[in-house]
Design a protein around this motif. Structure first.
Motif, PDB file in Angstrom:
ATOM      1  N   ASP A 156       0.845  -1.188   0.000  1.00  0.00           N
ATOM      2  CA  ASP A 156       0.000   0.000   0.000  1.00  0.00           C
ATOM      3  C   ASP A 156       0.885   1.246   0.000  1.00  0.00           C
ATOM      4  OD1 ASP A 156      -2.187  -1.620   0.086  1.00  0.00           O
ATOM      5  OD2 ASP A 156      -2.723  -1.175   2.175  1.00  0.00           O
ATOM      6  N   ASP A 193      -4.894  -1.389  -0.581  1.00  0.00           N
ATOM      7  CA  ASP A 193      -5.822  -2.375  -0.026  1.00  0.00           C
ATOM      8  C   ASP A 193      -6.640  -3.033  -1.126  1.00  0.00           C
ATOM      9  OD1 ASP A 193      -6.719  -3.666   2.284  1.00  0.00           O
ATOM     10  OD2 ASP A 193      -8.500  -2.410   2.406  1.00  0.00           O
ATOM     11  N   LEU A 229      -3.194  -6.059   1.972  1.00  0.00           N
ATOM     12  CA  LEU A 229      -4.545  -6.606   1.926  1.00  0.00           C
ATOM     13  C   LEU A 229      -4.530  -8.110   2.194  1.00  0.00           C
ATOM     14  CD1 LEU A 229      -7.592  -6.621   1.238  1.00  0.00           C
ATOM     15  CD2 LEU A 229      -6.924  -6.911  -1.159  1.00  0.00           C
TER      16      LEU A 229
END
Length: 267
Positions: free
Chosen positions: A105, A125, A142
């Protein structure tokens, strides 16, 4: 979800009855990885003894950890229960082993879709299929979060969904609107989950966990009133579980019918 040519997954509650509803509606019947590489699970010493009779490079036995679960995605097409084996039987030589692009991310993935945007937050994510260069990218953050919340199969079912998008594009059966196309990919993930379970590579608890996840991340924006044709529309919580159930309990033909719905319906 689709943004600038990207097929995104983003968007679990004990609604296990919704999985049963899928059957009824259908009539029942952490090693780091380099960008551009696929996840590389190692062979588990606790693998089922039947694995000794499998072709070289194949894993066997019920998945019980990260490596043995990821192997369902990465095992070659001659391995029973693997995603590559399933899509190879459906698409023949058109199907080639997928290329996975992991990223963190705050970063843009190192693929054609990542190169096409100046805003890395679009990818935070998330996991998605990029048709521009035929890759599947995923946020490590994620997938790690999913793993911590529900075990190693949750990241795998997310990537099964994205590989469903890839298979649909290869087969030329992408949906007419976003929600129907996303429901088709959820259905495809149900098909490949059943394929792995039939080969005794998944416990039933993983199937139920996947259904809970899809319900949890169902599209609830605007209380579910978002237009099915909106570029980022996914199935509602119930639609996602029913679509997964149709694939799990039926076959890929059921998914194709979902994908061609002009309303995004799963009925």
């Amino acid at each position: 979800m689709k943004i600038s040519g990207v097929s995104h997954f983003l968007r679990v509650g004990g609604l296990l009855t919704a999985l049963a509803l899928g059957a009824t509606a259908c009539g029942s019947s952490s090693a780091s990885k380099k960008a551009g590489s696929t996840p590389a699970p190692s062979t588990s010493s606790n693998a089922d003894t039947s694995a000794q009779r499998l072709p070289a490079g194949c894993h066997g036995g019920v998945a019980h950890d990260v490596d043995s679960t990821l192997a369902i995605l990465t095992d070659p097409a001659n391995c029973p229960g693997s995603v590559n084996a399933y899509w190879k039987t459906q698409l023949g030589d058109k199907w080639t082993p997928p290329v996975f692009i992991p990223y963190r991310d705050g970063e843009a993935p190192q693929d054609a879709c990542g190169a096409a945007t100046s805003d890395p937050q679009q990818f935070a994510d998330n996991a998605f299929y990029c048709p521009r260069d035929d890759t599947v990218a995923y946020s490590r953050d994620l997938l790690n979060s999913l793993y911590k919340s529900g075990g190693p199969f949750l990241p795998v079912v997310v990537l099964m969904h994205e590989l469903g998008h890839r298979a649909d594009r290869i087969a030329g059966v992408t949906g007419p609107i976003s929600r129907s196309e996303e429901n088709q990919a959820d259905c495809s993930s149900g098909v490949t989950t059943a394929f792995a379970r039939t080969a005794h590579r998944l416990p039933l608890s993983d199937v139920l966990g996947a259904a809970r996840l899809l319900f949890k991340i169902g599209d609830t924006r605007n209380f579910g009133s978002e237009l099915a044709a909106s570029p980022n529309a996914h199935g509602t919580p119930t639609q996602r579980v029913v679509a997964f159930g149709r694939g799990y309990f039926q076959n890929i033909k059921a998914c194709r019918s979902l994908g061609q719905s002009s309303t995004g319906s799963v009925a």
